[in-house]
Design a protein around this motif. Sequence first.
Motif, short mmCIF file in Angstrom:
data_model
loop_
_atom_site.label_atom_id
_atom_site.label_comp_id
_atom_site.label_asym_id
_atom_site.label_seq_id
_atom_site.Cartn_x
_atom_site.Cartn_y
_atom_site.Cartn_z
N ALA A 95 0.83 -1.20 0.00
CA ALA A 95 0.00 0.00 0.00
C ALA A 95 0.86 1.26 0.00
O ALA A 95 0.57 2.23 -0.71
CB ALA A 95 -0.94 -0.01 1.20
N ASN A 99 0.31 1.04 -4.62
CA ASN A 99 -0.56 0.08 -5.30
C ASN A 99 -2.01 0.29 -4.87
O ASN A 99 -2.30 0.46 -3.69
CB ASN A 99 -0.12 -1.35 -4.97
N ASN A 100 -2.89 0.28 -5.85
CA ASN A 100 -4.32 0.45 -5.57
C ASN A 100 -5.10 -0.16 -6.73
O ASN A 100 -5.04 0.37 -7.84
CB ASN A 100 -4.67 1.93 -5.42
N PRO A 101 -5.74 -1.33 -6.48
CA PRO A 101 -5.96 -1.97 -5.19
C PRO A 101 -4.79 -2.87 -4.76
O PRO A 101 -3.90 -3.17 -5.55
CB PRO A 101 -7.20 -2.83 -5.45
N PHE A 120 -5.01 3.06 5.42
CA PHE A 120 -4.89 3.56 4.05
C PHE A 120 -6.28 3.73 3.46
O PHE A 120 -6.70 2.98 2.57
CB PHE A 120 -4.07 2.58 3.20
N THR A 123 -6.97 3.68 -0.31
CA THR A 123 -6.58 2.48 -1.05
C THR A 123 -7.67 1.43 -0.90
O THR A 123 -8.19 1.21 0.20
CB THR A 123 -5.25 1.91 -0.52
N ASN A 137 -13.39 0.52 2.50
CA ASN A 137 -12.41 0.36 1.43
C ASN A 137 -11.99 -1.10 1.27
O ASN A 137 -10.89 -1.40 0.78
CB ASN A 137 -11.19 1.25 1.64
#
Length: 348
Positions: A95, A99-101, A120, A123, A137
């Motif tokens: 995270a 990076n997302n997801p 996060f 994210t 999330n």
Amino acid sequence: MRRITRIATVGIASAALALSATACGSKTSSEVGSEDGAKAAIAYDIGGRGDQSFNDAAYAGLAKAEKELGVKGTEAEPSEGEADPDKVQRLTSLARAGNNPVIGVGFAYAPAIAEVAPKFPDTTFGLIDDTSKTGENIANLVFNEEQGSYLAGVAAAKVTKSDTVGFIGGVETPLIKKFEAGYVQGVTDTNPDVKVKVQYLTQPPDFGGFSKPDLGKAAAQGQLDAGADVIYAAAGLAGSGSIEAAAKAGKWAIGVDSDQYNQQGLAAYKDHILTSVTKDVSDAVFNLIKSVEDGEPQSGEIRYGLDKDGVGLATSNPAFTEMTDVTAAVDKAKADIIAGKIEVKSAP
């Protein structure tokens, strides 16, 4: 250009370093953590990529996103015998790298995602095969495994000549017992005279039953010796050992998660892989990544069942499709499940 980065991590210390450009075990044609472009990551379940099953299906979704969406993908491997703190550190590192997801492949990531996701909030975290941990999330990507397994039970009951079939579960958890429940029900609904031998390779907290092919091979051999001529294994990498044993005995194996007839690592045994109970983990991963890219990230429970082709029975083996009485019975059972005429149990 292939841009997926693969990272092998061993324990907390390695996980902390996992996202360096020179990370041990990485396979890449671009550096990790570059500032430009969208990035997505998957953290594998026990067995890692190359299991010819569950993890490989998740990888296929990431690879599709890389190809079609231009996403830069990162893969993170588990370490044998790791604990939740290792997973927490791994997810945190992924995270922090943007990076997302970030997707945890398997229910074992539930506690770690529950801890990391609130830190996060911008994210999206994907949690495959678990709904116990939720959040704004967190997208819980789950499947009706019992429905696909029911169809496998119908097929097994139709093709057995010994009236004895087998089920091998990797680890005796509520998730894997869904596979067992559906399979046994499908067998008995089709032919109550057929016996189903059930065996689990390990018990929690020992999750080696998902990663050790020798355990699957030994269990399958035991069932074969007891007269089983069709064996369905829901055991990740360990299931490949079951497929090998069945094939060498000239009996039928039923694969799981991926269409194992088409897995290169099982090519030597493919003629004896009657069918596979597929879970569209690939599309679930791709759809989550795409939702983030589209600015409308998925969250909450996202369920995939027979009605959406999220689970099903593979038809790649020509020998299977030529069994028209078997495929007709499977098609009827599928229609009846979707119509609500058959209610499949999710526990034995």
